[in-house]
Each structure stands twice: as structure tokens, then as C-alpha cells.
Design a protein around this motif. Structure first.
Motif, PDB file in Angstrom:
ATOM      1  N   TRP A  75       0.833  -1.199   0.000  1.00  0.00           N
ATOM      2  CA  TRP A  75       0.000   0.000   0.000  1.00  0.00           C
ATOM      3  C   TRP A  75       0.873   1.257   0.000  1.00  0.00           C
ATOM      4  O   TRP A  75       0.566   2.237  -0.679  1.00  0.00           O
ATOM      5  CB  TRP A  75      -0.933  -0.024   1.206  1.00  0.00           C
ATOM      6  N   ILE A  76       1.957   1.221   0.732  1.00  0.00           N
ATOM      7  CA  ILE A  76       2.893   2.356   0.738  1.00  0.00           C
ATOM      8  C   ILE A  76       3.435   2.611  -0.665  1.00  0.00           C
ATOM      9  O   ILE A  76       3.535   3.766  -1.110  1.00  0.00           O
ATOM     10  CB  ILE A  76       4.042   2.098   1.740  1.00  0.00           C
ATOM     11  N   THR A  77       3.768   1.555  -1.380  1.00  0.00           N
ATOM     12  CA  THR A  77       4.264   1.713  -2.750  1.00  0.00           C
ATOM     13  C   THR A  77       3.209   2.361  -3.634  1.00  0.00           C
ATOM     14  O   THR A  77       3.486   3.282  -4.400  1.00  0.00           O
ATOM     15  CB  THR A  77       4.668   0.342  -3.332  1.00  0.00           C
ATOM     16  N   ARG A  78       1.969   1.883  -3.511  1.00  0.00           N
ATOM     17  CA  ARG A  78       0.881   2.437  -4.317  1.00  0.00           C
ATOM     18  C   ARG A  78       0.647   3.907  -3.975  1.00  0.00           C
ATOM     19  O   ARG A  78       0.416   4.737  -4.868  1.00  0.00           O
ATOM     20  CB  ARG A  78      -0.396   1.618  -4.076  1.00  0.00           C
ATOM     21  N   LEU A  79       0.722   4.239  -2.696  1.00  0.00           N
ATOM     22  CA  LEU A  79       0.492   5.613  -2.266  1.00  0.00           C
ATOM     23  C   LEU A  79       1.553   6.568  -2.790  1.00  0.00           C
ATOM     24  O   LEU A  79       1.246   7.704  -3.172  1.00  0.00           O
ATOM     25  CB  LEU A  79       0.454   5.693  -0.729  1.00  0.00           C
ATOM     26  N   GLN A  80       2.801   6.128  -2.799  1.00  0.00           N
ATOM     27  CA  GLN A  80       3.865   6.996  -3.295  1.00  0.00           C
ATOM     28  C   GLN A  80       3.693   7.265  -4.783  1.00  0.00           C
ATOM     29  O   GLN A  80       3.897   8.387  -5.247  1.00  0.00           O
ATOM     30  CB  GLN A  80       5.235   6.404  -2.993  1.00  0.00           C
ATOM     31  N   ILE A  81       3.315   6.255  -5.540  1.00  0.00           N
ATOM     32  CA  ILE A  81       3.060   6.457  -6.966  1.00  0.00           C
ATOM     33  C   ILE A  81       1.876   7.402  -7.152  1.00  0.00           C
ATOM     34  O   ILE A  81       1.908   8.305  -8.003  1.00  0.00           O
ATOM     35  CB  ILE A  81       2.798   5.104  -7.655  1.00  0.00           C
ATOM     36  N   ARG A 125       0.949   9.715  -5.098  1.00  0.00           N
ATOM     37  CA  ARG A 125       1.416  11.056  -4.720  1.00  0.00           C
ATOM     38  C   ARG A 125       2.203  11.696  -5.867  1.00  0.00           C
ATOM     39  O   ARG A 125       2.001  12.876  -6.197  1.00  0.00           O
ATOM     40  CB  ARG A 125       2.277  10.956  -3.464  1.00  0.00           C
ATOM     41  N   LEU A 126       3.095  10.938  -6.475  1.00  0.00           N
ATOM     42  CA  LEU A 126       3.877  11.452  -7.585  1.00  0.00           C
ATOM     43  C   LEU A 126       2.999  11.791  -8.780  1.00  0.00           C
ATOM     44  O   LEU A 126       3.201  12.815  -9.451  1.00  0.00           O
ATOM     45  CB  LEU A 126       4.940  10.431  -7.995  1.00  0.00           C
ATOM     46  N   GLU A 127       2.009  10.959  -9.047  1.00  0.00           N
ATOM     47  CA  GLU A 127       1.120  11.204 -10.183  1.00  0.00           C
ATOM     48  C   GLU A 127       0.333  12.494  -9.997  1.00  0.00           C
ATOM     49  O   GLU A 127       0.159  13.274 -10.945  1.00  0.00           O
ATOM     50  CB  GLU A 127       0.172  10.023 -10.376  1.00  0.00           C
ATOM     51  N   LYS A 128      -0.143  12.742  -8.785  1.00  0.00           N
ATOM     52  CA  LYS A 128      -0.893  13.970  -8.514  1.00  0.00           C
ATOM     53  C   LYS A 128      -0.005  15.195  -8.657  1.00  0.00           C
ATOM     54  O   LYS A 128      -0.407  16.209  -9.243  1.00  0.00           O
ATOM     55  CB  LYS A 128      -1.503  13.928  -7.102  1.00  0.00           C
ATOM     56  N   ARG A 129       1.200  15.118  -8.130  1.00  0.00           N
ATOM     57  CA  ARG A 129       2.104  16.264  -8.205  1.00  0.00           C
ATOM     58  C   ARG A 129       2.618  16.462  -9.636  1.00  0.00           C
ATOM     59  O   ARG A 129       2.883  17.593 -10.054  1.00  0.00           O
ATOM     60  CB  ARG A 129       3.255  16.064  -7.233  1.00  0.00           C
ATOM     61  N   GLU A 140       1.241  11.034   2.425  1.00  0.00           N
ATOM     62  CA  GLU A 140       0.056  10.901   1.569  1.00  0.00           C
ATOM     63  C   GLU A 140      -1.047  10.159   2.305  1.00  0.00           C
ATOM     64  O   GLU A 140      -2.226  10.553   2.257  1.00  0.00           O
ATOM     65  CB  GLU A 140       0.424  10.148   0.287  1.00  0.00           C
ATOM     66  N   LEU A 141      -0.683   9.099   2.990  1.00  0.00           N
ATOM     67  CA  LEU A 141      -1.652   8.310   3.748  1.00  0.00           C
ATOM     68  C   LEU A 141      -2.334   9.147   4.829  1.00  0.00           C
ATOM     69  O   LEU A 141      -3.564   9.164   4.938  1.00  0.00           O
ATOM     70  CB  LEU A 141      -0.946   7.103   4.377  1.00  0.00           C
ATOM     71  N   LYS A 142      -1.535   9.851   5.614  1.00  0.00           N
ATOM     72  CA  LYS A 142      -2.090  10.638   6.722  1.00  0.00           C
ATOM     73  C   LYS A 142      -2.931  11.806   6.218  1.00  0.00           C
ATOM     74  O   LYS A 142      -4.069  12.015   6.691  1.00  0.00           O
ATOM     75  CB  LYS A 142      -0.946  11.166   7.587  1.00  0.00           C
ATOM     76  N   ASN A 143      -2.408  12.556   5.264  1.00  0.00           N
ATOM     77  CA  ASN A 143      -3.056  13.806   4.856  1.00  0.00           C
ATOM     78  C   ASN A 143      -4.247  13.612   3.935  1.00  0.00           C
ATOM     79  O   ASN A 143      -5.157  14.448   3.924  1.00  0.00           O
ATOM     80  CB  ASN A 143      -2.043  14.730   4.178  1.00  0.00           C
ATOM     81  N   ARG A 168     -10.864   7.995   5.255  1.00  0.00           N
ATOM     82  CA  ARG A 168     -11.154   7.228   4.034  1.00  0.00           C
ATOM     83  C   ARG A 168     -10.684   5.787   4.204  1.00  0.00           C
ATOM     84  O   ARG A 168      -9.983   5.228   3.362  1.00  0.00           O
ATOM     85  CB  ARG A 168     -10.490   7.896   2.838  1.00  0.00           C
ATOM     86  N   CYS A 169     -11.063   5.188   5.301  1.00  0.00           N
ATOM     87  CA  CYS A 169     -10.601   3.839   5.628  1.00  0.00           C
ATOM     88  C   CYS A 169     -11.056   2.802   4.604  1.00  0.00           C
ATOM     89  O   CYS A 169     -10.365   1.818   4.353  1.00  0.00           O
ATOM     90  CB  CYS A 169     -11.095   3.448   7.026  1.00  0.00           C
ATOM     91  N   LEU A 170     -12.227   3.042   4.016  1.00  0.00           N
ATOM     92  CA  LEU A 170     -12.744   2.089   3.045  1.00  0.00           C
ATOM     93  C   LEU A 170     -12.023   2.173   1.709  1.00  0.00           C
ATOM     94  O   LEU A 170     -12.157   1.284   0.872  1.00  0.00           O
ATOM     95  CB  LEU A 170     -14.242   2.329   2.843  1.00  0.00           C
ATOM     96  N   ASN A 171     -11.270   3.244   1.495  1.00  0.00           N
ATOM     97  CA  ASN A 171     -10.474   3.377   0.282  1.00  0.00           C
ATOM     98  C   ASN A 171      -9.008   3.034   0.527  1.00  0.00           C
ATOM     99  O   ASN A 171      -8.174   3.197  -0.363  1.00  0.00           O
ATOM    100  CB  ASN A 171     -10.559   4.812  -0.248  1.00  0.00           C
ATOM    101  N   CYS A 172      -8.707   2.586   1.726  1.00  0.00           N
ATOM    102  CA  CYS A 172      -7.343   2.301   2.145  1.00  0.00           C
ATOM    103  C   CYS A 172      -7.142   0.797   2.290  1.00  0.00           C
ATOM    104  O   CYS A 172      -7.972   0.106   2.889  1.00  0.00           O
ATOM    105  CB  CYS A 172      -7.066   3.014   3.472  1.00  0.00           C
TER     106      CYS A 172
END
Length: 427
Positions: free
Chosen positions: A150-156, A158-162, A404-407, A414-418
């Protein structure tokens, strides 16, 4: 029960309801062959579902509501986008619903089919009184593989949004990567507190002007300090007076309009982070490096990237000053390792990723990931908070993902999306 449709989406998607003798509200037997794919856009909630109702297998969409009467509240009865709904899944069936042609849509009521324990776990996550993150009392039960994936997915993510922001800036700069990089790099030099005035300063004096004076360091410094608004005063020291004289000439030559020096913030900053010092460092970088983004694309080694910013020598005046006309004890004003890592993290890695995606050259996106994994984890309250819960960051790649996870997940529950929240609910 207190919940939203998101909870029902989760229940439907993972088939967490009692599936014994499933029947429509009209008594027909139901066999859910496939719940379909969740739709995050407009239209029915799940698409391409396959459901056997009675003796017939239907393929189509599924719409989900807490109460069946929400169908009318949302005006689905007059929206042809919902004519392919083959099943209406509801918590409470308080109304009969119809397609636009008047045909009744079969309904499945889940009110007595959701396990009490599942609802209790959901309620504890979303409506509990956690201090840091909703799952702080149960995240220890989640396996490390789930968390790391999940951390890997979140970092990608985050990068995609930025990277989307870079695409917009690139469009405004007519596809000029060097100019766009220069503007982002300048904003990064200001950290968060002075990012905007730094960015405005960079936009007011484009690289094409600076390039014309690359062999004259004093003029580069005059352009940057002048456009920042710091050369409008009367000075006692020789150095700022020389800058002012140069700037007055260059200002007239290029029809420049200086910024407002009062936009820059000094309060609560360590002197080494004063905007004057950061401007001096930025000027030194501009003087030393032409076409910096092109150089970054050619460098593959992390240490070589660091060398681009290491040992940048500011004008000797700043060795004994933090502000104009205010002498101080001699202190080195070269950029520290933490500042260099900040630039690598927030500008270089981001631009490598964005460039790779924009040009279809995945090697640059991969290089971005490798750079983030080579940088040390950040030190802040969020990263420490996760560490206290057993989720420790080994690199900037992981610490950025936790931000990204926290903010964008935990703060909005958004626990159901996590993936972590899903795992806890499905334990």
C-alpha cells in the motif's frame, strides 16, 4: 446504524454479507456470479456485474443506496444512464424503483445480512476517537506485506498527482522543461514558508534573461535580489550598493518590475534559512549551473546528483551577513545535507517522474523511484507518529507515502479506500 454508502460498497465488493438463500425483495433467488467493478465516476456504482436472478443470468450494472428511496432523491428514475441497472442493492428497502421505461428493478436488501462484528469494526474506525489515525489501535494486526504494498501504491499516487501540476506549469511555459524546472526549484529553495515569493521572483526573471549574464555573477545576483524586492532601500555597505546599481541598469534594460520585499518572511526562521541567504544560494546555483535540468537527466548516480548542489559558494559578503547592512559572526552559508536532500526529494525526483510519464520514457520514472529509495526518511511528526505505531520509514520513498496516507486518507477517514483499513475490516 450509522454509516454511508461507502460502507455498503465495501460490503458488496468483498461479499461480506450473509449469502445464504439470497432473494430479491420479490422473493426470487439471487446468485451473485460477479459483483462487478466499482465505478469512481458518474453513473451506477458497479459496472459489468453478472447476477443470476431466478433462472436468468443478467449482465449489467449495480446501484447501491442506504435507502431504496434514494433512487428517486437522486433522480435516477429519469436518467437513462441507469437503465442498465440489473440489481438495486440497499440497506433498507423502503421504496420500489423503476427504470425510465417504467420497468421495476429487482432489489436486494442487506439490513439483516451484515454481520454485527463487521459493522462494529467499521464504526470503530470511522467514528472512533483516535488521536492520530483511525486504525491506531488495530494497525498492528495488519501484515507487513499489505502495508508495504500500500505504501508503494500511495507513493506512486502522490507522484502522479504532483506530476499533474507540473504538466499544467509546462503548458503555461510552452513546453519548456528547463524553465519549468527552474521555477519549481526556486519555490523549493523557499521551503514552504517562502515558496510563493520565490516562485513569483523566478517567474518575473526568466532563465533566458539570466543566461545573457551567466559570465557576470554580480549581475545574476542583482537580477534575483532586485526582482525579490530587496534592492529598493538605501544601503551603507558596498556590496548591496553595487547590486542596486547593476539592478537599476538591468531593470531599465529589460523593463522589469521588482517584487515586494514584505512578501518574504523572516520570523520564526533560523538565520541560515532567511530568504536572503536562500536567495544567495539560489543565485550561486544559477551562476554555476546552466541547463541544470538537462544535466539531471544525464546523471544516474545519487551521489553525483548531490554534487550538483553541494559546496555551492555564495558571495563572500554573506559569510558575515544574514541581511544587508547587518554584520554577523562568520558562518559558512553552503547548503547543508538536509537542504540538498530536500531539493532532491521535492524537485528532482518529482521532475524525473513527470518527465518519464510525459515523454513515455519509463527509465526516468524508475530513476525517480530509485532516488527516493536512496534518500533518508524525513523527520516530522507524521513520520514519527507512524513509527510509534510500528510502521517505520526506511527511506524518503516510504516517508513520503506516509504523508500521503495521513493527509489524504487518515485525516478524512477514508478507511474504506485504504488497503490497511480494508484489511482491518476483513480480518
Amino acid at each position: 446504524m450509522l454509516f454511508t454508502e461507502d460502507f455498503l460498497y465495501h460490503v458488496w465488493k468483498f461479499r461480506l454479507y450473509d449469502r445464504t438463500e439470497l432473494r430479491t425483495t420479490n422473493g426470487e433467488l439471487i446468485d451473485v456470479l460477479s459483483p462487478g467493478m466499482q465505478n469512481s465516476h458518474s453513473g451506477p456504482d458497479f459496472q459489468q456485474a453478472r447476477i443470476k436472478i431466478g433462472d436468468t443470468v443478467w449482465a449489467g450494472n449495480v446501484e447501491i443506496h442506504v435507502a431504496a428511496s434514494d433512487w428517486q432523491k437522486h433522480n435516477h428514475q429519469v436518467d437513462k444512464a441507469y437503465d442498465n441497472v440489473i440489481l438495486h442493492v440497499v440497506f433498507r428497502n423502503d421504496a420500489t424503483v423503476y427504470r425510465t421505461d417504467g420497468i421495476e428493478i429487482p432489489a436486494l436488501e442487506l439490513e439483516h445480512r451484515i454481520p454485527a462484528e463487521l459493522y462494529s469494526r467499521f464504526h470503530g474506525l470511522v467514528y472512533g476517537r483516535a488521536q492520530f489515525i483511525p486504525c491506531e489501535n488495530s494497525i498492528h494486526r495488519v501484515d507487513d506485506l499489505t502495508i508495504r504494498n500500500w505504501i508503494t501504491r500511495l507513493q506512486i499516487e502522490r507522484l502522479e498527482k504532483r506530476a499533474y501540476g507540473i504538466a499544467n506549469a509546462l503548458h503555461q511555459n510552452r513546453g519548456d522543461w528547463e524553465e519549468t524546472f527552474y521555477q519549481y526549484l526556486a519555490a523549493n529553495f523557499g521551503f514552504k514558508i517562502n515558496a510563493l515569493p520565490f516562485e513569483m521572483m523566478a517567474k518575473s526573471v526568466p532563465q533566458i534573461i539570466l543566461a545573457k549574464h551567466k559570465n557576470n555573477p554580480l549581475q545574476i545576483e542583482a537580477l534575483l535580489f532586485g526582482q525579490a524586492g530587496f534592492l529598493e532601500d538605501d544601503f551603507e555597505d558596498d556590496y548591496p550598493n553595487k547590486l542596486k546599481a547593476e539592478y537599476q541598469f538591468l531593470r531599465a534594460k529589460y523593463t522589469l518590475q521588482p517584487g515586494d520585499k514584505y512578501a518574504w518572511k523572516f520570523m520564526r526562521l533560523r538565520p541560515l534559512n532567511f530568504p536572503t541567504i536562500r536567495l544567495a544560494q539560489f543565485a550561486a546555483l544559477v551562476i554555476r549551473s546552466n541547463h541544470l535540468f538537462s544535466k539531471i537527466l544525464d546523471v544516474t548516480d545519487v551521489n553525483a546528483l548531490r554534487d550538483l548542489f553541494a559546496d555551492i559558494k555564495v558571495n563572500s559578503y554573506w559569510e558575515t551577513h544574514y541581511k544587508f547592512d547587518a554584520e554577523a559572526a562568520p558562518v559558512s552559508k553552503t547548503m547543508g545535507a538536509e537542504s540538498v536532500n530536500n531539493l532532491l526529494l521535492n524537485t528532482l525526483a518529482l521532475f524525473l517522474f513527470a518527465y518519464g510519464k510525459q515523454t513515455g520514457q519509463e527509465k526516468y520514472a524508475d530513476r525517480s523511484m530509485a532516488l527516493l529509495e536512496a534518500l533518508p526518511a524525513e523527520h516530522n511528526s507524521i513520520v514519527q507518529g507512524f513509527a510509534d505505531l510500528g510502521v517505520k520509514s526506511k527511506s524518503a520513498f516510504e516517508s513520503q507515502a506516509l504523508l500521503e496516507l495521513k493527509n489524504n486518507y487518515c485525516n478524512y477517514k477514508r478507511c474504506l479506500n485504504c488497503a490497511i483499513g480494508n484489511k482491518i475490516l476483513n480480518l
